[in-house]
Enzyme design. Structure first.
Site, PDB file in Angstrom:
ATOM      1  N   SER A   1       0.824  -1.209   0.000  1.00 44.86           N
ATOM      2  CA  SER A   1       0.000   0.000   0.000  1.00 44.86           C
ATOM      3  C   SER A   1       0.849   1.246   0.000  1.00 44.86           C
ATOM      4  CB  SER A   1      -0.857   0.031   1.264  1.00 44.86           C
ATOM      5  OG  SER A   1      -1.630  -1.122   1.370  1.00 44.86           O
TER       6      SER A   1
ATOM      7  N   HIS B   1      -0.947  -2.254  -7.101  1.00 44.35           N
ATOM      8  CA  HIS B   1      -1.680  -1.996  -5.862  1.00 44.35           C
ATOM      9  C   HIS B   1      -3.181  -2.070  -6.116  1.00 44.35           C
ATOM     10  CE1 HIS B   1      -2.895   0.962  -2.501  1.00 44.35           C
ATOM     11  NE2 HIS B   1      -2.874  -0.274  -2.057  1.00 44.35           N
TER      12      HIS B   1
ATOM     13  N   GLU C   1      -3.269   0.530  -9.091  1.00 46.45           N
ATOM     14  CA  GLU C   1      -2.184   1.504  -9.284  1.00 46.45           C
ATOM     15  C   GLU C   1      -0.955   0.718  -9.711  1.00 46.45           C
ATOM     16  OE1 GLU C   1      -2.654   5.136  -6.106  1.00 46.45           O
ATOM     17  OE2 GLU C   1      -2.007   3.230  -5.307  1.00 46.45           O
TER      18      GLU C   1
ATOM     19  N   ASN D   1      -3.315   6.351  -1.574  1.00 51.87           N
ATOM     20  CA  ASN D   1      -3.091   6.412  -0.127  1.00 51.87           C
ATOM     21  C   ASN D   1      -2.439   7.717   0.314  1.00 51.87           C
ATOM     22  OD1 ASN D   1      -4.332   4.098   0.694  1.00 51.87           O
ATOM     23  ND2 ASN D   1      -2.546   2.823   0.322  1.00 51.87           N
TER      24      ASN D   1
HETATM   25  C1  LIG Z   1      -5.432   0.662   2.002  1.00 53.32           C
HETATM   26  C2  LIG Z   1      -5.095   0.463   0.602  1.00 53.32           C
HETATM   27  O1  LIG Z   1      -3.913   0.266   0.328  1.00 53.32           O
HETATM   28  C3  LIG Z   1      -6.027   0.588  -0.480  1.00 53.32           C
HETATM   29  C4  LIG Z   1      -7.446   0.367  -0.153  1.00 53.32           C
HETATM   30  O2  LIG Z   1      -7.944  -0.701  -0.312  1.00 53.32           O
HETATM   31  S1  LIG Z   1      -8.246   1.708   0.418  1.00 53.32           S
HETATM   32  C5  LIG Z   1      -9.909   1.154   0.632  1.00 53.32           C
HETATM   33  C6  LIG Z   1     -10.651   1.286  -0.618  1.00 53.32           C
HETATM   34  N1  LIG Z   1     -12.014   0.823  -0.386  1.00 53.32           N
HETATM   35  C7  LIG Z   1     -12.994   1.665  -0.180  1.00 53.32           C
HETATM   36  O3  LIG Z   1     -12.843   2.882  -0.195  1.00 53.32           O
HETATM   37  C8  LIG Z   1     -14.313   0.989   0.081  1.00 53.32           C
HETATM   38  C9  LIG Z   1     -15.411   1.983   0.266  1.00 53.32           C
HETATM   39  N2  LIG Z   1     -16.673   1.251   0.454  1.00 53.32           N
HETATM   40  C10 LIG Z   1     -17.359   0.728  -0.572  1.00 53.32           C
HETATM   41  O4  LIG Z   1     -17.012   0.848  -1.738  1.00 53.32           O
HETATM   42  C11 LIG Z   1     -18.631   0.021  -0.212  1.00 53.32           C
HETATM   43  O5  LIG Z   1     -19.037   0.425   1.059  1.00 53.32           O
HETATM   44  C12 LIG Z   1     -18.459  -1.545  -0.244  1.00 53.32           C
HETATM   45  C13 LIG Z   1     -18.191  -2.006  -1.680  1.00 53.32           C
HETATM   46  C14 LIG Z   1     -17.325  -2.023   0.661  1.00 53.32           C
HETATM   47  C15 LIG Z   1     -19.728  -2.184   0.280  1.00 53.32           C
HETATM   48  O6  LIG Z   1     -20.797  -1.617  -0.409  1.00 53.32           O
HETATM   49  P1  LIG Z   1     -22.291  -2.091  -0.105  1.00 53.32           P
HETATM   50  O7  LIG Z   1     -23.170  -1.313  -1.012  1.00 53.32           O
HETATM   51  O8  LIG Z   1     -22.559  -2.100   1.354  1.00 53.32           O
HETATM   52  O9  LIG Z   1     -22.200  -3.613  -0.477  1.00 53.32           O
HETATM   53  P2  LIG Z   1     -22.963  -4.427  -1.568  1.00 53.32           P
HETATM   54  O10 LIG Z   1     -24.198  -3.713  -2.048  1.00 53.32           O
HETATM   55  O11 LIG Z   1     -23.138  -5.771  -1.019  1.00 53.32           O
HETATM   56  O12 LIG Z   1     -21.894  -4.479  -2.737  1.00 53.32           O
HETATM   57  C16 LIG Z   1     -21.609  -3.375  -3.585  1.00 53.32           C
HETATM   58  C17 LIG Z   1     -21.462  -3.904  -5.004  1.00 53.32           C
HETATM   59  O13 LIG Z   1     -20.414  -4.869  -5.039  1.00 53.32           O
HETATM   60  C18 LIG Z   1     -20.881  -6.113  -5.531  1.00 53.32           C
HETATM   61  N3  LIG Z   1     -20.222  -7.185  -4.779  1.00 53.32           N
HETATM   62  C19 LIG Z   1     -20.192  -7.335  -3.453  1.00 53.32           C
HETATM   63  N4  LIG Z   1     -19.469  -8.412  -3.141  1.00 53.32           N
HETATM   64  C20 LIG Z   1     -19.030  -8.950  -4.279  1.00 53.32           C
HETATM   65  C21 LIG Z   1     -18.212 -10.065  -4.600  1.00 53.32           C
HETATM   66  N5  LIG Z   1     -17.695 -10.839  -3.667  1.00 53.32           N
HETATM   67  N6  LIG Z   1     -17.947 -10.327  -5.890  1.00 53.32           N
HETATM   68  C22 LIG Z   1     -18.451  -9.533  -6.845  1.00 53.32           C
HETATM   69  N7  LIG Z   1     -19.220  -8.451  -6.616  1.00 53.32           N
HETATM   70  C23 LIG Z   1     -19.510  -8.170  -5.344  1.00 53.32           C
HETATM   71  C24 LIG Z   1     -22.373  -6.087  -5.258  1.00 53.32           C
HETATM   72  O14 LIG Z   1     -23.044  -6.942  -6.167  1.00 53.32           O
HETATM   73  C25 LIG Z   1     -22.701  -4.638  -5.505  1.00 53.32           C
HETATM   74  O15 LIG Z   1     -22.790  -4.411  -6.897  1.00 53.32           O
HETATM   75  P3  LIG Z   1     -23.840  -3.349  -7.507  1.00 53.32           P
HETATM   76  O16 LIG Z   1     -23.448  -2.020  -6.934  1.00 53.32           O
HETATM   77  O17 LIG Z   1     -23.642  -3.467  -8.982  1.00 53.32           O
HETATM   78  O18 LIG Z   1     -25.172  -3.817  -7.021  1.00 53.32           O
END
Ligand SMILES: CC(=O)CC(=O)SCCNC(=O)CCNC(=O)[C@H](O)C(C)(C)COP(=O)(O)OP(=O)(O)OC[C@H]1O[C@@H](n2cnc3c(N)ncnc32)[C@H](O)[C@@H]1OP(=O)(O)O
Length: 298
Positions: free
Chosen positions: A123, A144, A156, A195
């Site tokens: 990350s 990433h 990334e 990040n």
């Molecule tokens: C730290 C680092 O180095 C880098 C990082 O990772 S930083 C973190 C980056 N991540 C973020 O910012 C996450 C922010 N949060 C989100 O995007 C959302 O809250 C979340 C995706 C986590 C959950 O969203 P949600 O609406 O509560 O979940 P949910 O409705 O079940 O799923 C969202 C979508 O993903 C899909 N999905 C969920 N799980 C899935 C899976 N296992 N496989 C495929 N698709 C999936 C769902 O079908 C849904 O699709 P649609 O929008 O087309 O209907």
């Protein structure tokens, strides 16, 4: 440009990110070999991937048949020597420079293809620090991914001063043409693009709660309802893992000496207490076994 298509991928580590990378690769018809140190960790990784594939079926993203085929394409090993024939390896272990560097030193010896891509999903750790652990830093690159990997479409790609052009083209083509992800290119600086912007924001949210400026619920609500973020910064910190956020902050502070990047004491204490977020069952919020937040106060 190297035109041979990547069909044999290795993933080191079956934690949250490694499992996600293995899953999307298997779903993209690629042969996937996953390294974990013990059978128990491998079993936990496989179970995590199968749960996510099930979720993919239940949300209509993949069919039952695609789920079965993806599961067949996944194999696990606890022997790095088995990675000899891999065309691309993505390292996704704990965010610790020494541990990662040791893995790159091993991969350098084991992976035979001189054009193989040796990628880190770090990350924040500058990729050159991993490149110099090998005898061929031209094979080393950053790829990433974002959590949850099956859902978030970004990778990334981070090239170093030494990364070979064929290697970066191969990595980008794998991410975009095979996995169907969008690619952004970043310089090799701690935190890369996302990040470097996200982590100071998460740390600021922790400081707001720590100082009593606002409650965690109100901080999260402000960003979800006021700025249309899918989740607030404290819930997102729980999702990323407080230990991971701390490690990223440490790498960025180490590189830039910018006070905004230093981890606040509340984050340090919570990590020491094992309250590292969703993966441990509790962080700023508490979570049930299915990963859903059960308690938004406390
Ligand atoms: C730290 C680092 O180095 C880098 C990082 O990772 S930083 C973190 C980056 N991540 C973020 O910012 C996450 C922010 N949060 C989100 O995007 C959302 O809250 C979340 C995706 C986590 C959950 O969203 P949600 O609406 O509560 O979940 P949910 O409705 O079940 O799923 C969202 C979508 O993903 C899909 N999905 C969920 N799980 C899935 C899976 N296992 N496989 C495929 N698709 C999936 C769902 O079908 C849904 O699709 P649609 O929008 O087309 O209907």
């Amino acid at each position: 440009m190297t035109s041979d298509k990547i069909q044999r991928v290795g993933v080191i580590g079956a934690g949250i990110m490694g499992s996600g990378i293995a899953e999307v690769s298997a779903r993209a018809h690629v042969d996937v070999l996953v390294f974990e140190k013990t059978r128990e960790l491998a079993a936990a990784g496989r179970a995590r991937i199968l749960r996510s594939l099930d979720r993919g079926v239940s949300t209509g993203k993949i069919t039952e048949r695609e789920r079965e085929q993806a599961a067949w394409r996944l194999r696990f090993t606890s022997d790095l020597e088995d990675f000899a024939d891999r065309q691309l390896v993505v390292e996704a272990v704990v965010e610790d420079e020494k541990t990662k560097a040791e893995i790159f030193t091993e991969l350098d010896k084991v992976v035979t293809d001189p054009n193989a891509v040796l990628a880190s999903n770090t990350s924040s750790i500058p990729i050159m620090k991993l490149g110099i652990a090998t005898t061929a830093p031209e094979r080393v690159i950053g790829m990433h991914f974002f959590n949850p990997v099956p859902v978030l479409p970004l990778v990334e790609v981070v090239t170093t001063l030494k990364t070979g052009r064929a290697v970066s083209q191969r990595a980008e083509s794998f991410a975009s043409d095979i996995l169907g992800k969008q690619v952004v290119r970043s310089s090799d600086r701690a935190g890369f693009i996302a990040n470097a912007l996200l982590v100071p924001y998460l740390l600021s949210a922790v400081r707001m709660v720590e100082s009593g400026f606002a409650t965690k619920e109100d901080v999260d609500k402000a960003m979800v309802l006021g700025c249309a973020h899918p989740m607030g910064p404290l819930e997102l910190t729980d999702l990323v893992g407080l230990d991971t956020v701390k490690s990223i902050a440490d790498s960025m502070y180490d590189e830039f000496k910018e006070p905004l990047y230093s981890a606040p004491p509340l984050l340090l204490r919570m990590v020491e207490a094992g309250l590292v977020g969703k993966k441990s069952g509790a962080g700023f919020y508490e979570y049930a076994d299915n990963g859903r937040a059960t308690k938004k106060a406390g």
